[in-house]
Design an enzyme around this catalytic site. Structure first.
Site, PDB file in Angstrom:
ATOM      1  CG  ASP A   1      -0.181  -0.258   2.521  1.00 43.98           C
ATOM      2  OD1 ASP A   1       1.045  -0.040   2.547  1.00 43.98           O
ATOM      3  OD2 ASP A   1      -0.822  -0.672   3.503  1.00 43.98           O
TER       4      ASP A   1
ATOM      5  CD  GLU B   1       0.813  -6.624   3.317  1.00 45.54           C
ATOM      6  OE1 GLU B   1       0.762  -5.398   3.272  1.00 45.54           O
ATOM      7  OE2 GLU B   1       1.665  -7.244   3.983  1.00 45.54           O
TER       8      GLU B   1
ATOM      9  CD  GLU C   1       0.456   4.409   4.680  1.00 41.71           C
ATOM     10  OE1 GLU C   1      -0.470   5.054   5.237  1.00 41.71           O
ATOM     11  OE2 GLU C   1       1.648   4.754   4.769  1.00 41.71           O
TER      12      GLU C   1
ATOM     13  CG  HIS D   1       6.671   4.417   9.830  1.00 46.13           C
ATOM     14  ND1 HIS D   1       6.436   3.204  10.395  1.00 46.13           N
ATOM     15  CD2 HIS D   1       6.081   4.385   8.613  1.00 46.13           C
ATOM     16  CE1 HIS D   1       5.748   2.446   9.560  1.00 46.13           C
ATOM     17  NE2 HIS D   1       5.510   3.150   8.472  1.00 46.13           N
TER      18      HIS D   1
ATOM     19  NE  ARG E   1       3.525  11.180   3.864  1.00 52.90           N
ATOM     20  CZ  ARG E   1       4.639  10.614   3.430  1.00 52.90           C
ATOM     21  NH1 ARG E   1       4.931   9.382   3.778  1.00 52.90           N
ATOM     22  NH2 ARG E   1       5.478  11.284   2.649  1.00 52.90           N
TER      23      ARG E   1
ATOM     24  CG  HIS F   1      10.899   5.653   9.474  1.00 54.96           C
ATOM     25  ND1 HIS F   1      11.135   6.595   8.507  1.00 54.96           N
ATOM     26  CD2 HIS F   1      10.212   4.663   8.863  1.00 54.96           C
ATOM     27  CE1 HIS F   1      10.602   6.199   7.361  1.00 54.96           C
ATOM     28  NE2 HIS F   1      10.041   5.018   7.551  1.00 54.96           N
TER      29      HIS F   1
HETATM   30  C1  UD1 Z   1       6.711   4.966   3.485  1.00 51.97           C
HETATM   31  C2  UD1 Z   1       5.316   4.551   3.026  1.00 51.97           C
HETATM   32  C3  UD1 Z   1       4.573   3.857   4.156  1.00 51.97           C
HETATM   33  C4  UD1 Z   1       5.400   2.730   4.738  1.00 51.97           C
HETATM   34  C5  UD1 Z   1       6.765   3.240   5.130  1.00 51.97           C
HETATM   35  C6  UD1 Z   1       7.637   2.099   5.603  1.00 51.97           C
HETATM   36  C7  UD1 Z   1       4.170   6.003   1.420  1.00 51.97           C
HETATM   37  C8  UD1 Z   1       3.430   7.276   1.217  1.00 51.97           C
HETATM   38  N1  UD1 Z   1       4.571   5.752   2.663  1.00 51.97           N
HETATM   39  O1  UD1 Z   1       6.557   5.949   4.497  1.00 51.97           O
HETATM   40  O2  UD1 Z   1       3.342   3.335   3.658  1.00 51.97           O
HETATM   41  O3  UD1 Z   1       4.734   2.226   5.872  1.00 51.97           O
HETATM   42  O4  UD1 Z   1       7.398   3.834   3.994  1.00 51.97           O
HETATM   43  O5  UD1 Z   1       8.733   2.543   6.296  1.00 51.97           O
HETATM   44  O6  UD1 Z   1       4.380   5.268   0.494  1.00 51.97           O
HETATM   45  N2  UD1 Z   1      14.073   8.610   4.370  1.00 51.97           N
HETATM   46  C9  UD1 Z   1      15.445   8.562   4.263  1.00 51.97           C
HETATM   47  N3  UD1 Z   1      16.020   7.371   3.935  1.00 51.97           N
HETATM   48  C10 UD1 Z   1      15.309   6.236   3.752  1.00 51.97           C
HETATM   49  C11 UD1 Z   1      13.923   6.282   3.888  1.00 51.97           C
HETATM   50  C12 UD1 Z   1      13.313   7.498   4.180  1.00 51.97           C
HETATM   51  O7  UD1 Z   1      16.130   9.543   4.431  1.00 51.97           O
HETATM   52  O8  UD1 Z   1      15.905   5.191   3.472  1.00 51.97           O
HETATM   53  C13 UD1 Z   1      13.423   9.916   4.666  1.00 51.97           C
HETATM   54  C14 UD1 Z   1      13.490  10.882   3.484  1.00 51.97           C
HETATM   55  O9  UD1 Z   1      13.631  12.176   3.964  1.00 51.97           O
HETATM   56  C15 UD1 Z   1      12.101  10.710   2.852  1.00 51.97           C
HETATM   57  C16 UD1 Z   1      11.259  10.527   4.085  1.00 51.97           C
HETATM   58  O10 UD1 Z   1      12.048   9.720   4.959  1.00 51.97           O
HETATM   59  O11 UD1 Z   1      11.709  11.787   2.062  1.00 51.97           O
HETATM   60  C17 UD1 Z   1       9.902   9.921   3.872  1.00 51.97           C
HETATM   61  O12 UD1 Z   1       9.959   8.746   3.089  1.00 51.97           O
HETATM   62  P1  UD1 Z   1       8.569   8.210   2.418  1.00 51.97           P
HETATM   63  O13 UD1 Z   1       8.842   6.945   1.710  1.00 51.97           O
HETATM   64  O14 UD1 Z   1       7.920   9.297   1.646  1.00 51.97           O
HETATM   65  O15 UD1 Z   1       7.622   7.994   3.664  1.00 51.97           O
HETATM   66  P2  UD1 Z   1       7.718   6.958   4.850  1.00 51.97           P
HETATM   67  O16 UD1 Z   1       7.244   7.688   6.057  1.00 51.97           O
HETATM   68  O17 UD1 Z   1       9.036   6.329   4.858  1.00 51.97           O
HETATM   69  N1  UDP Z   2      12.214  -3.199  10.344  1.00 50.15           N
HETATM   70  C1  UDP Z   2      13.588  -3.298  10.151  1.00 50.15           C
HETATM   71  N2  UDP Z   2      14.416  -2.418  10.786  1.00 50.15           N
HETATM   72  C2  UDP Z   2      13.940  -1.438  11.602  1.00 50.15           C
HETATM   73  C3  UDP Z   2      12.537  -1.333  11.784  1.00 50.15           C
HETATM   74  C4  UDP Z   2      11.700  -2.221  11.122  1.00 50.15           C
HETATM   75  O1  UDP Z   2      14.058  -4.175   9.430  1.00 50.15           O
HETATM   76  O2  UDP Z   2      14.758  -0.677  12.138  1.00 50.15           O
HETATM   77  C5  UDP Z   2      11.331  -4.138   9.621  1.00 50.15           C
HETATM   78  C6  UDP Z   2      10.247  -4.807  10.421  1.00 50.15           C
HETATM   79  O3  UDP Z   2      10.699  -5.995  11.033  1.00 50.15           O
HETATM   80  C7  UDP Z   2       9.188  -5.078   9.377  1.00 50.15           C
HETATM   81  C8  UDP Z   2       9.320  -3.890   8.460  1.00 50.15           C
HETATM   82  O4  UDP Z   2      10.623  -3.368   8.675  1.00 50.15           O
HETATM   83  O5  UDP Z   2       9.494  -6.226   8.623  1.00 50.15           O
HETATM   84  C9  UDP Z   2       8.281  -2.867   8.791  1.00 50.15           C
HETATM   85  O6  UDP Z   2       8.578  -1.690   8.169  1.00 50.15           O
HETATM   86  P1  UDP Z   2       7.904  -0.325   8.561  1.00 50.15           P
HETATM   87  O7  UDP Z   2       7.479  -0.369   9.991  1.00 50.15           O
HETATM   88  O8  UDP Z   2       8.845   0.733   8.151  1.00 50.15           O
HETATM   89  O9  UDP Z   2       6.665  -0.254   7.579  1.00 50.15           O
HETATM   90  P2  UDP Z   2       5.172  -0.836   7.615  1.00 50.15           P
HETATM   91  O10 UDP Z   2       5.212  -2.289   7.866  1.00 50.15           O
HETATM   92  O11 UDP Z   2       4.424  -0.067   8.661  1.00 50.15           O
HETATM   93  O12 UDP Z   2       4.665  -0.478   6.266  1.00 50.15           O
END
Ligand code: UD1
Ligand code: UDP
Length: 396
Positions: A96, A118, A132, A208, A210, A241
């Site tokens: 999602d 999923e 999501e 994490h 939003r 995160h």
């Molecule tokens: C995203 C997904 C969310 C998922 C989550 C898992 C969307 C809108 N959101 O949220 O569904 O649950 O990932 O973790 O698709 N960033 C870094 N390095 C990284 C990753 C993120 O610096 O490796 C920072 C960046 O500033 C980036 C921000 O996090 O712009 C947000 O990343 P984004 O993928 O937009 O949103 P998540 O909150 O990570």
């Molecule tokens: N996870 C990880 N390292 C971390 C935190 C989470 O490998 O520091 C793994 C966790 O075990 C799970 C997945 O990341 O498999 C979940 O990711 P996240 O919580 O970012 O996203 P969501 O599942 O809410 O989309």
């Protein structure tokens, strides 16, 4: 051969697609291509390294503090190039995220078949989780094949008019992933995790979402501070995160407390083994809600809704929301009331049995005419679906 283009962009998608990639790569009916959008950069690369996945395409789209608008647009536009080059028989998307929805939309414009791994999770609340819930609903209408992890998820799809023949109940691939990662006598890659005093009760924390940015996240962190002050035999471990909306607040509010350890994102095998050694999990994550029950760990969900009701019905997950006092009340009870704790601390597997990837492969072989028999459904969640029906009937 079935030319299969697998696309994903974030940490959880990678963790959940990894076992499926291995499964399809080891079957000669499939020609597998992998495209990462790199919606996440560092957190995605961590997973690619662990599972030794080498993408054929890396769209490298992540920007600091990216907006949903630019992210969505970038995926749609850049994925078109990959589709044009590969002309796949099917594209597989996961879950999602914005990568999921935007790459499914791109694939639809290209008139390519799309399979959704999923599929069918719903809260029926447009803004929780945001974005999501809409991402997965919009993805569903674009898809041709739906791999629902549970029968409950299948029911959601049927209610939305998806034809039964296009839905396969497979279990969640994340339970397949646990087979690769959880080990006894595990040595952590993150040094600090080897130094922790595991005679203390470890509480793994992640956040994490939003919709939790701002006040809800502050509430969660204040509750954590209060709990850490009140109990000297607990230790919070919080892999933070990288999203600046989370990281900056976490560091400002929680850093420096002797019973709160903050780390950067840890590798997935570290994470699974940390949970396996924990007393309790506090999280707003989706994936953790599926993994922890399988490891016999109670989960307190830091959200108002969950699209994963099976473990709530199995009584291993409690939805606390983001109210400070409510979080404290629930966690305090689990820390002080042994009976309450042991009611929640039992291993259940409503989300999978470790063979989801194989079922998805078999479903694809069936769909493309290489297999005659329909794959057998994953039935592990049935008792929870029945429990839900009984509740609904009672309410009626
Ligand atoms: C995203 C997904 C969310 C998922 C989550 C898992 C969307 C809108 N959101 O949220 O569904 O649950 O990932 O973790 O698709 N960033 C870094 N390095 C990284 C990753 C993120 O610096 O490796 C920072 C960046 O500033 C980036 C921000 O996090 O712009 C947000 O990343 P984004 O993928 O937009 O949103 P998540 O909150 O990570
Ligand atoms: N996870 C990880 N390292 C971390 C935190 C989470 O490998 O520091 C793994 C966790 O075990 C799970 C997945 O990341 O498999 C979940 O990711 P996240 O919580 O970012 O996203 P969501 O599942 O809410 O989309």
């Amino acid at each position: 051969m079935i030319k299969t283009l697998i696309v994903f962009g974030t940490r959880p998608e990678a963790i959940k697609m990894a076992p499926l990639i291995k499964e399809l790569q080891s079957d000669s009916h499939f020609e597998v291509r992998i495209c990462v959008t790199a919606q996440h950069r560092q957190m995605l690369d961590q997973v690619l390294d662990i599972f030794k996945i080498n993408p054929d395409y890396d769209l490298n789209i992540m920007k600091q503090n990216q907006s949903l608008y630019s992210l969505t647009a970038d995926v749609i536009i850049k994925f078109e190039e990959v589709l044009k080059k590969e002309k796949p028989d099917i594209v597989l998307v996961h879950g999602d995220t914005t990568t999921t929805f935007a790459s499914a939309l791109s694939s639809f414009y290209f008139k390519t078949k799309v399979g959704h791994v999923e599929a069918g999770l719903r809260t029926y609340n447009k803004f929780s989780p945001f974005p999501e819930e809409m991402n997965r609903k919009l993805t569903a209408v674009l898809c041709d094949i739906h791999f629902a992890p549970t029968r409950r998820a299948k029911l959601n799809l049927l209610n939305e008019g998806v034809e039964e023949k296009d839905i396969f109940v497979t279990g969640n691939t994340v339970i397949d992933t646990l087979k690769y990662t959880v080990k006894q006598n595990y040595k952590f890659r993150e040094p600090i995790l080897n130094e922790i005093d595991y005679t203390k009760r470890i509480i793994t924390l992640t956040a994490h979402r939003r919709e939790n940015f701002g006040k809800p996240l502050e509430n969660i962190f204040e509750a954590v501070l209060c709990l850490a002050d009140s109990f000297d035999d607990i230790l919070f471990v919080y892999p933070v995160h990288l999203n600046p909306n989370v990281k900056d607040v976490a560091e400002r509010v929680l850093k420096g407390h002797p019973r709160i350890i903050l780390t950067g994102p840890i590798d997935v095998d570290d994470m699974h083994n940390l949970m396996a050694r924990s007393y309790l999990v506090l999280t707003d994550s989706g994936g953790l809600q599926e993994e922890a029950p399988s490891l016999g760990k109670p989960v307190v969900v830091l959200r108002d809704t969950t699209e994963r009701p099976e473990a709530v019905l199995a009584n291993t997950v409690k939805v606390a929301g983001t109210d400070k006092e409510r979080i404290i009340e629930i966690v305090e009870k689990l820390l002080t009331d042994k009976e309450e704790y042991s009611k929640m601390a039992h291993a259940v597997n409503p989300y999978g049995d470790g063979f989801a990837s194989r079922r998805i492969k078999d479903a694809l072989l069936y769909y493309f005419g290489y297999k005659k028999e329909t794959p057998e459904e994953f039935k592990g969640s049935d008792m929870y679906v029945q429990k839900l029906y009984r509740r609904v009937l009672k309410a009626d």
